[in-house]
Motif scaffolding. Structure first.
Motif, PDB file in Angstrom:
ATOM      1  N   ARG A 257     -41.199  33.731  21.090  1.00 52.32           N
ATOM      2  CA  ARG A 257     -41.216  34.341  19.764  1.00 52.32           C
ATOM      3  C   ARG A 257     -42.408  33.863  18.938  1.00 52.32           C
ATOM      4  O   ARG A 257     -42.932  34.611  18.107  1.00 52.32           O
ATOM      5  N   ARG A 258     -42.861  32.660  19.198  1.00 50.77           N
ATOM      6  CA  ARG A 258     -43.953  32.095  18.407  1.00 50.77           C
ATOM      7  C   ARG A 258     -45.332  32.477  18.941  1.00 50.77           C
ATOM      8  O   ARG A 258     -46.284  32.569  18.167  1.00 50.77           O
ATOM      9  N   ASP A 259     -45.466  32.660  20.243  1.00 50.34           N
ATOM     10  CA  ASP A 259     -46.795  32.811  20.842  1.00 50.34           C
ATOM     11  C   ASP A 259     -46.804  33.974  21.828  1.00 50.34           C
ATOM     12  O   ASP A 259     -46.069  33.965  22.826  1.00 50.34           O
ATOM     13  N   PRO A 260     -47.640  34.997  21.585  1.00 48.53           N
ATOM     14  CA  PRO A 260     -47.682  36.145  22.496  1.00 48.53           C
ATOM     15  C   PRO A 260     -48.065  35.776  23.932  1.00 48.53           C
ATOM     16  O   PRO A 260     -47.675  36.485  24.872  1.00 48.53           O
ATOM     17  N   LEU A 261     -48.834  34.684  24.127  1.00 46.30           N
ATOM     18  CA  LEU A 261     -49.236  34.345  25.494  1.00 46.30           C
ATOM     19  C   LEU A 261     -48.034  33.860  26.299  1.00 46.30           C
ATOM     20  O   LEU A 261     -47.873  34.221  27.475  1.00 46.30           O
ATOM     21  N   PHE A 262     -47.176  33.049  25.689  1.00 43.65           N
ATOM     22  CA  PHE A 262     -45.945  32.660  26.363  1.00 43.65           C
ATOM     23  C   PHE A 262     -45.096  33.901  26.653  1.00 43.65           C
ATOM     24  O   PHE A 262     -44.499  34.028  27.724  1.00 43.65           O
ATOM     25  N   ARG A 263     -45.050  34.805  25.685  1.00 46.46           N
ATOM     26  CA  ARG A 263     -44.261  36.030  25.858  1.00 46.46           C
ATOM     27  C   ARG A 263     -44.826  36.868  27.001  1.00 46.46           C
ATOM     28  O   ARG A 263     -44.076  37.441  27.795  1.00 46.46           O
ATOM     29  N   GLY A 296     -52.696  40.668  22.791  1.00 48.06           N
ATOM     30  CA  GLY A 296     -52.510  40.268  21.394  1.00 48.06           C
ATOM     31  C   GLY A 296     -52.517  38.773  21.174  1.00 48.06           C
ATOM     32  O   GLY A 296     -52.342  38.307  20.044  1.00 48.06           O
ATOM     33  N   ALA A 297     -52.712  37.977  22.223  1.00 51.11           N
ATOM     34  CA  ALA A 297     -52.654  36.518  22.105  1.00 51.11           C
ATOM     35  C   ALA A 297     -54.012  35.941  21.719  1.00 51.11           C
ATOM     36  O   ALA A 297     -55.062  36.484  22.064  1.00 51.11           O
ATOM     37  N   ASP A 298     -53.962  34.838  21.004  1.00 53.19           N
ATOM     38  CA  ASP A 298     -55.181  34.110  20.642  1.00 53.19           C
ATOM     39  C   ASP A 298     -55.564  33.200  21.813  1.00 53.19           C
ATOM     40  O   ASP A 298     -54.855  32.236  22.101  1.00 53.19           O
ATOM     41  N   PRO A 299     -56.667  33.465  22.495  1.00 54.63           N
ATOM     42  CA  PRO A 299     -57.019  32.654  23.674  1.00 54.63           C
ATOM     43  C   PRO A 299     -57.394  31.219  23.319  1.00 54.63           C
ATOM     44  O   PRO A 299     -57.434  30.356  24.205  1.00 54.63           O
ATOM     45  N   HIS A 300     -57.655  30.934  22.053  1.00 50.42           N
ATOM     46  CA  HIS A 300     -58.108  29.600  21.648  1.00 50.42           C
ATOM     47  C   HIS A 300     -57.000  28.770  20.997  1.00 50.42           C
ATOM     48  O   HIS A 300     -57.270  27.662  20.528  1.00 50.42           O
TER      49      HIS A 300
END
Length: 425
Positions: A257-263, A296-300
């Motif tokens: 829910r907090r981080d699109p990369l985990f999602r 949609g995730a921030d790669p940094h």
């Protein structure tokens, strides 16, 4: 005074806690002498911290019987001019030590930080930082060589060391939570190593322990990682409904829910579970969610070191497995070419693994000659090189498929000539 690292690692490999070892030794002493022993967990703790460097004779004999190693092999140091008791007969010693499999012989290579110099002191974030660095090293080793027995042993030993720090010192609640998180992370790495080695029973034991530790830590990220490994383990044992359930639990994590990369990672693994469960529509739809979340995730953003493997190359790799699972082998091949072109240096295990899948995708499209060329690039070329068991099994599957699809083709003969002498034993 330094801790007994060998004993700690042997206990960790066997899944023994201090009180459990004490009870097992008391039972063995009863067998040896006719009267149960009186050991308590504090005696074991004294051994682990190095406060007691040479147990009593009946305790040494019980340790040898229970663990299957001499006292010296367990890291104990005899006093000068002291002679250790005779060993158990070789066949009995071998029988007793089967509890730890092949991994415990590699414990000596595990460089654990020293336990506190006194029996009780304040544990701080500097202690957890040393363990964090060790964990990052294990993750890097896994990326290069894959899940080996050595890596599994080292991970278990470090997890045990983290829990020893809980026992031998005082600490703030923040530090204790961090120690639980690190113990869960190390145990999760041991779990992954067992999965990569196709050792499901060991993996299941690591999973159960890691989940307990993750719950104590309160870390949503570690829990997500463990559910992901649980899903892969379930697919490996062909428990596809369990794989879907585990991947669904991962997707429901607060970390997602907090981080699109985990999602994205959770969606990609759930898509793979759906493909294994023969639910192609759900698989492809969920894969689209994974791609959208990734974009949609921030790669940094700051993330745990274990998450470093999940990049565009890995997303293509997981996408390939989904497409292969639903029979779309041309799409799988396209994704695998992207994966192999994008993989960073240092990810040797993944490179071999995905090349093996590429060979299978090409073979399933009738391209036997190209498939053989790809498969040959996976075989070890240098003495001492090896493949993980997961990759080795893919090559076994490839060989069976090739002999079925093109038994008389020249490329099949050439492949078998190369594969037989170099295949993993």
């Amino acid at each position: 005074m330094t801790g007994n690292e060998l004993l700690a690692a042997k206990m960790a490999a066997a899944g023994l806690r201090q009180h459990e070892l004490a009870q097992a030794l008391n039972d063995e002493i009863g067998t040896l002498t006719g009267r149960p022993g009186t050991l308590q967990d504090r005696h074991v703790r004294n051994w682990l911290t190095g406060k007691t460097r040479w147990p009593q004779e009946r305790q040494r004999r019980a340790l040898e019987a229970v663990i299957g190693c001499t006292a010296q092999e367990l890291g104990f140091i005899p006093p000068s001019r002291s002679t250790a008791p005779p060993s158990l007969p070789p066949e009995e010693s071998v029988r007793r030590r089967t509890f730890a499999g092949n991994v415990v012989g590699l414990v000596a290579a595990t460089a654990l930080p020293p336990l506190p110099a006194t029996s009780y002191r304040r544990i701080g974030m500097s202690d957890t930082e040393r363990l964090r660095v060790a964990f990052a090293d294990l993750v890097a080793s896994d990326n290069v060589t894959g899940g080996t027995p050595s890596l599994e042993t080292r991970a278990v030993a470090f997890a045990h060391h983290a829990m020893e720090l809980q026992a031998v010192g005082s600490a703030s609640q923040r530090v204790r939570a961090r120690l639980y998180e690190l113990a869960a992370a190390f145990t999760g790495t041991a779990l992954w190593a067992a999965v990569d080695s196709c050792e499901p029973e060991r993996a299941q034991r690591h999973l159960e322990r890691a989940m307990t530790l993750a719950g104590l830590s309160g870390s949503a990220e570690i829990t997500l990682r463990l559910w992901g490994h649980a899903g892969i383990l379930a697919r490996q044992t062909r428990q596809f409904n369990d794989a879907v359930a585990a991947a669904t639990a991962a997707r429901a994590s607060a970390a997602c829910r907090r981080d699109p990369l985990f999602r994205s990672l959770a969606h990609a693994r759930l898509a793979g579970a759906y493909a294994g469960a023969k639910r192609p529509t759900d698989a492809l739809r969920t894969l689209e969610h994974a791609i959208k979340a990734f974009d949609g995730a921030d790669p940094h953003a700051d993330r745990p070191v274990w998450m470093g493997f999940y990049d565009r190359a890995e997303l293509h790799g997981l996408s390939a497995l989904v497409h292969a699972g639903v029979g779309r082998h041309d799409e799988a091949e396209a994704h695998l070419h992207h994966t192999l072109s994008l993989l960073r240096p240092g990810f040797n295990r993944n490179r071999s693994y995905y090349r093996s899948h590429l060979a299978l995708a090409q073979l399933r499209q009738g391209e036997a000659e190209q498939a053989c060329t790809t498969a040959l690039s996976v075989l070890p070329t240098q003495p001492g090189d090896s493949l993980t068991e997961r990759t080795s099994r893919l090559l076994t599957e490839f060989t069976a498929g090739l002999n079925s699809a093109a038994p008389r083709a020249r490329c099949t003969t050439e492949w078998m000539d190369q594969y037989r002498p170099r295949r993993p034993q």
